[in-house]
Design an enzyme around this catalytic site. Structure first.
Site, short mmCIF file in Angstrom:
data_model
loop_
_atom_site.label_atom_id
_atom_site.label_comp_id
_atom_site.label_asym_id
_atom_site.label_seq_id
_atom_site.Cartn_x
_atom_site.Cartn_y
_atom_site.Cartn_z
CG HIS A 1 -0.09 4.37 4.69
ND1 HIS A 1 -0.93 3.59 5.78
CD2 HIS A 1 -1.04 5.18 4.36
CE1 HIS A 1 -2.23 4.22 5.89
NE2 HIS A 1 -2.19 4.98 4.92
CG ASP B 1 5.05 2.92 7.28
OD1 ASP B 1 4.25 3.37 6.58
OD2 ASP B 1 5.07 2.15 8.24
CG HIS B 2 4.30 -0.02 4.28
ND1 HIS B 2 4.60 -1.34 4.47
CD2 HIS B 2 3.88 0.62 5.19
CE1 HIS B 2 4.04 -1.39 5.77
NE2 HIS B 2 3.75 -0.23 6.36
CG HIS C 1 4.70 -2.83 10.50
ND1 HIS C 1 3.72 -2.31 11.03
CD2 HIS C 1 4.87 -2.02 9.20
CE1 HIS C 1 3.30 -0.91 10.64
NE2 HIS C 1 3.75 -0.80 9.46
CG HIS D 1 -0.28 -0.16 2.45
ND1 HIS D 1 0.64 -0.97 3.02
CD2 HIS D 1 -0.45 1.15 3.57
CE1 HIS D 1 0.95 -0.44 4.02
NE2 HIS D 1 0.34 0.57 4.57
#
Length: 293
Positions: free
Chosen positions: A63, A65-66, A254, A61
């Site tokens: 966001h 941090d990804h 995570h 996805h």
């Protein structure tokens, strides 16, 4: 060769000891990079991994941090002179974000963008399942083809040795001996990658039968209300995915920055993981793929 290299294990905000997300899977001749957060290019250096080993990038996805490490990784691949095609997979609703990130990267790669909007196959041996997060998110499963395991005693009884074994495997029979007479079905090994999500059917489907399951473990069981609010998993829920799915090895990652010591999370996951081996990942860990069961 199959190996998982952990490049980062922190959720939302990095810490002094944990980088943003990043996971590199060596799957025989193909290298797959999952969820490159900020700093992934530098973590590749610390892990002694060449960016040239990356053939496919899978984003769960959009966001930050990804995925905010994507421009740096792509630019490094150009700097290193990578010539092979590079495929990027991501949720279709994140099209604008991914294209903006690609725009920031140095041009020059043979880059192919592949948005997906539903569960199912997206590439040879790669499938996605929809997860339950605050934005559209998908988890990934990588599977090798099923095979056969030969039974030495039956081969010996049938008098089949040497090159004839390979011939039998290719042709399915040799004289009156059938492949089924001297071997058993061997399911292809499975890798599953489950990031930001609450418990859902998609996460359960990915975990089912996984030999190596990587899943988020953002919160402890004591912070279940926070996990539900932000649609994340607790450690116990991550363990239950592995336990109910019959996974062989569970890798937790995570982690929220509120937990300096993730030993508690590992213990909570072990309590619900059944027979699965549970590993609380640290940055730069190298995890070999489990042997055939």
């Amino acid at each position: 060769m199959r190996e998982l290299v952990i490049l980062g294990t922190s959720s939302q905000a990095p810490t002094r000891t944990r980088n943003h997300n990043g996971y590199f899977l060596q799957w025989e001749q193909e290298g797959i990079l999952f969820d490159p957060g900020e700093g992934t290019q530098r973590q590749l250096i610390h892990a002694n991994l060449s960016a040239g080993k990356i053939h496919r990038i899978c984003i769960t996805h959009v966001h930050g941090d990804h995925c905010f490490g994507l421009p740096g990784v792509l630019s490094r691949m150009v700097l290193d002179g990578v010539e092979h095609p590079v495929h990027v997979h991501y949720p279709a609703s994140g099209e604008d974000v991914v294209r903006a990130l690609v725009f920031l990267a140095t041009p020059g790669l043979d880059l192919h963008l592949h948005p997906h909007g539903a569960a199912g196959p997206i590439a040879p041996g790669v499938e996605v399942e929809e997860l339950h997060h605050r934005v559209e998110a998908f988890g990934y499963r990588v599977t090798e083809p099923d095979g056969r395991t030969f039974l030495p005693d039956r081969l010996a009884a049938a008098g089949i040795t040497g090159p004839d074994v390979g011939r039998l495997q290719r042709e399915g029979s040799l004289g009156s001996v059938r492949l089924d007479d001297v071997s058993v079905h061997r399911p292809g090994r499975r890798f599953a990658f489950v990031m930001d999500t609450g418990l859902c059917d998609g996460a359960a489907a990915l975990a089912d039968g996984a030999d190596l399951l990587v899943t988020e473990s953002t919160f402890s069981d004591g912070d279940a209300a926070l996990a539900a609010r932000y649609r994340h998993l607790t450690a116990g829920q991550a363990g239950s995915l592995a336990g109910h799915g019959g996974a062989a090895t569970l890798v937790l990652t995570h982690f929220s920055s509120r937990y300096d010591d993730v030993g508690l999370l590992a213990a909570q996951a072990r309590a619900t993981a059944g027979t699965a081996t549970v590993i609380a990942a640290s940055d730069l860990d190298r995890i070999p793929f489990p042997a055939h069961r």
